[in-house]
Design an enzyme around this catalytic site. Structure first.
Site, PDB file in Angstrom:
ATOM      1  N   GLY A  10      -6.072   3.732  -1.953  1.00 28.04           N
ATOM      2  CA  GLY A  10      -6.140   2.273  -1.809  1.00 28.04           C
ATOM      3  C   GLY A  10      -6.791   1.875  -0.495  1.00 28.04           C
ATOM      4  N   PHE A  11      -6.845   0.582  -0.297  1.00 28.31           N
ATOM      5  CA  PHE A  11      -7.480   0.012   0.901  1.00 28.31           C
ATOM      6  C   PHE A  11      -6.783   0.516   2.179  1.00 28.31           C
ATOM      7  CE2 PHE A  11      -6.798  -4.045   3.476  1.00 28.31           C
ATOM      8  CZ  PHE A  11      -7.830  -3.789   4.360  1.00 28.31           C
ATOM      9  N   ASP A  31      -2.353   9.613  -5.588  1.00 23.90           N
ATOM     10  CA  ASP A  31      -2.725   8.310  -6.135  1.00 23.90           C
ATOM     11  C   ASP A  31      -3.007   8.471  -7.629  1.00 23.90           C
ATOM     12  OD1 ASP A  31      -3.914   5.599  -4.394  1.00 23.90           O
ATOM     13  OD2 ASP A  31      -4.180   5.656  -6.573  1.00 23.90           O
ATOM     14  N   ASN A  32      -2.754   7.426  -8.385  1.00 21.87           N
ATOM     15  CA  ASN A  32      -3.095   7.480  -9.821  1.00 21.87           C
ATOM     16  C   ASN A  32      -4.270   6.552 -10.141  1.00 21.87           C
ATOM     17  OD1 ASN A  32      -1.939   4.984  -9.600  1.00 21.87           O
ATOM     18  ND2 ASN A  32      -0.615   5.169 -11.396  1.00 21.87           N
ATOM     19  N   ASP A  56       0.768  10.013 -10.677  1.00 17.51           N
ATOM     20  CA  ASP A  56       1.538   8.771 -10.793  1.00 17.51           C
ATOM     21  C   ASP A  56       2.911   9.056 -10.188  1.00 17.51           C
ATOM     22  OD1 ASP A  56       3.161   6.693 -11.564  1.00 17.51           O
ATOM     23  OD2 ASP A  56       2.337   6.554 -13.599  1.00 17.51           O
ATOM     24  N   LEU A  73       2.645   3.931   0.269  1.00 17.61           N
ATOM     25  CA  LEU A  73       1.791   2.734   0.203  1.00 17.61           C
ATOM     26  C   LEU A  73       1.418   2.421  -1.238  1.00 17.61           C
ATOM     27  CD1 LEU A  73       0.821   4.512   2.960  1.00 17.61           C
ATOM     28  CD2 LEU A  73      -0.400   2.375   3.308  1.00 17.61           C
ATOM     29  N   SER A  75       1.332   0.798  -4.526  1.00 13.11           N
ATOM     30  CA  SER A  75       1.739  -0.418  -5.255  1.00 13.11           C
ATOM     31  C   SER A  75       0.522  -1.309  -5.415  1.00 13.11           C
ATOM     32  CB  SER A  75       2.795  -1.206  -4.471  1.00 13.11           C
ATOM     33  OG  SER A  75       3.039  -2.448  -5.112  1.00 13.11           O
ATOM     34  N   ASN A  99      11.532   8.304  -6.171  1.00 13.58           N
ATOM     35  CA  ASN A  99      10.952   9.660  -6.204  1.00 13.58           C
ATOM     36  C   ASN A  99      10.483  10.104  -4.818  1.00 13.58           C
ATOM     37  OD1 ASN A  99      11.410  10.007  -8.919  1.00 13.58           O
ATOM     38  ND2 ASN A  99       9.358   9.394  -9.559  1.00 13.58           N
ATOM     39  N   TYR A 145       6.247  -8.532  -7.872  1.00 10.87           N
ATOM     40  CA  TYR A 145       5.866  -7.899  -6.600  1.00 10.87           C
ATOM     41  C   TYR A 145       6.959  -8.118  -5.551  1.00 10.87           C
ATOM     42  CZ  TYR A 145       2.862  -6.772  -2.561  1.00 10.87           C
ATOM     43  OH  TYR A 145       2.321  -6.213  -1.423  1.00 10.87           O
TER      44      TYR A 145
HETATM   45  N1  LIG Z   1      -3.354  -5.404   1.939  1.00 10.86           N
HETATM   46  C1  LIG Z   1      -2.444  -6.240   2.369  1.00 10.86           C
HETATM   47  O1  LIG Z   1      -2.765  -7.290   2.947  1.00 10.86           O
HETATM   48  C2  LIG Z   1      -0.977  -5.920   2.185  1.00 10.86           C
HETATM   49  C3  LIG Z   1      -0.037  -6.884   2.567  1.00 10.86           C
HETATM   50  C4  LIG Z   1       1.318  -6.588   2.404  1.00 10.86           C
HETATM   51  C5  LIG Z   1       1.724  -5.363   1.928  1.00 10.86           C
HETATM   52  N2  LIG Z   1       0.789  -4.445   1.566  1.00 10.86           N
HETATM   53  C6  LIG Z   1       1.276  -3.158   1.027  1.00 10.86           C
HETATM   54  O2  LIG Z   1       0.524  -2.081   1.512  1.00 10.86           O
HETATM   55  C7  LIG Z   1       0.365  -1.086   0.513  1.00 10.86           C
HETATM   56  C8  LIG Z   1      -1.127  -0.788   0.317  1.00 10.86           C
HETATM   57  O3  LIG Z   1      -1.781  -1.999  -0.083  1.00 10.86           O
HETATM   58  P1  LIG Z   1      -3.358  -2.046  -0.328  1.00 10.86           P
HETATM   59  O4  LIG Z   1      -3.839  -3.382   0.064  1.00 10.86           O
HETATM   60  O5  LIG Z   1      -3.979  -0.838   0.244  1.00 10.86           O
HETATM   61  O6  LIG Z   1      -3.377  -1.999  -1.923  1.00 10.86           O
HETATM   62  P2  LIG Z   1      -4.306  -1.131  -2.894  1.00 10.86           P
HETATM   63  O7  LIG Z   1      -4.106  -1.654  -4.262  1.00 10.86           O
HETATM   64  O8  LIG Z   1      -5.687  -1.058  -2.354  1.00 10.86           O
HETATM   65  O9  LIG Z   1      -3.651   0.315  -2.761  1.00 10.86           O
HETATM   66  C9  LIG Z   1      -2.491   0.701  -3.438  1.00 10.86           C
HETATM   67  C10 LIG Z   1      -2.723   2.098  -3.993  1.00 10.86           C
HETATM   68  O10 LIG Z   1      -1.531   2.517  -4.696  1.00 10.86           O
HETATM   69  C11 LIG Z   1      -1.956   3.212  -5.867  1.00 10.86           C
HETATM   70  N3  LIG Z   1      -0.865   3.206  -6.843  1.00 10.86           N
HETATM   71  C12 LIG Z   1      -0.323   2.157  -7.494  1.00 10.86           C
HETATM   72  N4  LIG Z   1       0.651   2.557  -8.327  1.00 10.86           N
HETATM   73  C13 LIG Z   1       0.724   3.913  -8.199  1.00 10.86           C
HETATM   74  C14 LIG Z   1       1.517   4.918  -8.799  1.00 10.86           C
HETATM   75  N5  LIG Z   1       2.452   4.623  -9.716  1.00 10.86           N
HETATM   76  N6  LIG Z   1       1.328   6.200  -8.430  1.00 10.86           N
HETATM   77  C15 LIG Z   1       0.394   6.534  -7.495  1.00 10.86           C
HETATM   78  N7  LIG Z   1      -0.389   5.625  -6.890  1.00 10.86           N
HETATM   79  C16 LIG Z   1      -0.229   4.315  -7.238  1.00 10.86           C
HETATM   80  C17 LIG Z   1      -3.190   2.445  -6.338  1.00 10.86           C
HETATM   81  O11 LIG Z   1      -3.992   3.164  -7.226  1.00 10.86           O
HETATM   82  C18 LIG Z   1      -3.872   2.152  -5.000  1.00 10.86           C
HETATM   83  O12 LIG Z   1      -4.771   3.175  -4.652  1.00 10.86           O
HETATM   84  C19 LIG Z   1       1.025  -1.642  -0.761  1.00 10.86           C
HETATM   85  O13 LIG Z   1       2.305  -1.065  -0.901  1.00 10.86           O
HETATM   86  C20 LIG Z   1       1.129  -3.119  -0.489  1.00 10.86           C
HETATM   87  O14 LIG Z   1       2.226  -3.690  -1.144  1.00 10.86           O
HETATM   88  C21 LIG Z   1      -0.543  -4.694   1.670  1.00 10.86           C
END
Ligand SMILES: NC(=O)c1ccc[n+]([C@@H]2O[C@H](COP(=O)([O-])OP(=O)(O)OC[C@H]3O[C@@H](n4cnc5c(N)ncnc54)[C@H](O)[C@@H]3O)[C@@H](O)[C@H]2O)c1
Length: 313
Positions: A10-11, A31-32, A56, A73, A75, A99, A145
């Site tokens: 993810g990001f 990551d999934n 996953d 991270l 979600s 998990n 969420y």
């Molecule tokens: N970006 C923001 O501004 C922000 C703000 C608050 C909280 N967050 C939290 O930070 C974390 C990362 O956010 P992000 O912006 O990088 O989001 P993102 O969607 O870019 O990254 C999340 C990653 O989790 C992976 N994922 C989801 N479900 C999964 C599963 N069941 N098994 C394995 N991998 C799984 C996705 O494929 C993705 O690569 C998240 O938990 C998010 O809630 C982000």
């Protein structure tokens, strides 16, 4: 240290992997690809201290070898993503968190949960301090969420209290930077996409609602410090420099040199009116504060989105 990073594609997860590797650690990335992308990790291919496992985390999975820390991270994080995947979002916050907590417990590792400012819902306390319990609609569209993260926080505290697990909880506020998805619906990519295409920029409501934006390197620095601290209760990480959505749209126009007009649409349900972190706790316990100004952070972000547009063309 050997660190398991869940949500690594993810990001934010991909930037955390970069930072951990830069600090000399070894990373086992999970990551999934539900909302992430292999492209975010492509530059790490061939790095002997980095391994990726397509997994996953809501399904049982073994992790061989020693693990010193687990960073969770995983979600969907943007409203567009979690509204499209509400059940997966609740599952990854509940079963997925469990998990990873079990993995940390079994390996004698420490555990970091990335939670969110959405735990505060549509706050009636401003700016939001960690001791504020929130104003959350448990059955609204965003509840998948908000409540997933609130449950994940409660579960993390339960593992800490019951098993003495060394846990940390980050409440992340809006973060932006390269590797955000162009189409994730969040305001930064949405405005950049529209501005770079010269399309009208959509502001919801009057645009008087406020947001604050933290550059990803600052956020990752906060996560890294938190992972090493003994603070068990949530810590806000975000940039307190607050501006209205309308002011933000104008800043994006200026950074991109765009002449896009600004158009107004109806405010979505449960959209928070104000969002600004109180980061005095992060400053006190982690010695952390953001260092990158909005103008400094927007420059590489605009470059990244321009390169995406060029690749797509
Ligand atoms: N970006 C923001 O501004 C922000 C703000 C608050 C909280 N967050 C939290 O930070 C974390 C990362 O956010 P992000 O912006 O990088 O989001 P993102 O969607 O870019 O990254 C999340 C990653 O989790 C992976 N994922 C989801 N479900 C999964 C599963 N069941 N098994 C394995 N991998 C799984 C996705 O494929 C993705 O690569 C998240 O938990 C998010 O809630 C982000």
């Amino acid at each position: 240290m050997r660190i398991v990073v869940a949500g690594a594609a993810g990001f934010i997860g991909s930037h955390l992997c970069d930072r951990l590797l830069d600090e000399g650690h070894t990373v086992a990335a999970l990551d999934n690809f539900l909302t992430g992308s292999a492209a975010n990790l492509k530059h790490l291919e061939g790095n002997p201290r980095f391994r990726f496992f397509e997994q996953d985390i809501t399904r049982p999975f073994p992790v061989d070898g020693a693990v010193d820390a687990v960073a969770h991270l995983a979600s969907p994080a943007s409203p567009k993503d979690y509204l499209e995947h509400p059940i997966e979002t609740l599952e990854v916050g509940s079963v997925g968190t469990r998990n990873l907590l079990e993995l940390a417990l079994h390996k004698g590792a420490r555990f970091l949960l990335t939670s969110t400012s959405e735990c505060y819902g549509d706050p009636d306390v401003h700016p939001q301090v960690e001791t504020y319990w929130g104003h959350v609609n448990p059955v609204g569209p965003r509840s998948c969420y908000d409540e997933s993260k609130r449950f994940a926080e409660a579960l993390t505290m339960a593992y800490h209290r019951k098993h003495g697990l060394r846990t940390n909880i980050a409440r992340i506020f809006n973060t932006y930077g390269p590797r955000m998805k162009l189409d994730d619906g969040r305001v930064v990519p949405a405005f950049l996409d529209q501005a770079l295409r010269g399309a009208p920029m959509t502001v919801f409501g009057t645009g008087a609602q406020t947001r604050s934006f933290c550059y990803v390197s600052d956020l990752v620095d906060g996560l890294y410090r938190l992972m090493q601290s003994d603070e068990r209760y949530p810590v806000n990480l975000g940039n307190p420099a607050e501006l209205t959505i309308l002011q933000f749209a104008e800043r994006i126009r200026c950074h991109t040199g765009s002449h896009s007009e600004i158009v107004f649409e109806v405010l979505p349900e449960d959209d928070p009116k104000r969002r600004c972190p109180d980061i005095s706790k992060a400053h006190r316990v982690l010695g952390w504060q953001p260092r990158v100004s909005l103008d400094e952070g927007l420059a590489p972000t605009v470059e990244y989105f321009r390169s995406l547009a060029a690749t797509a063309a």
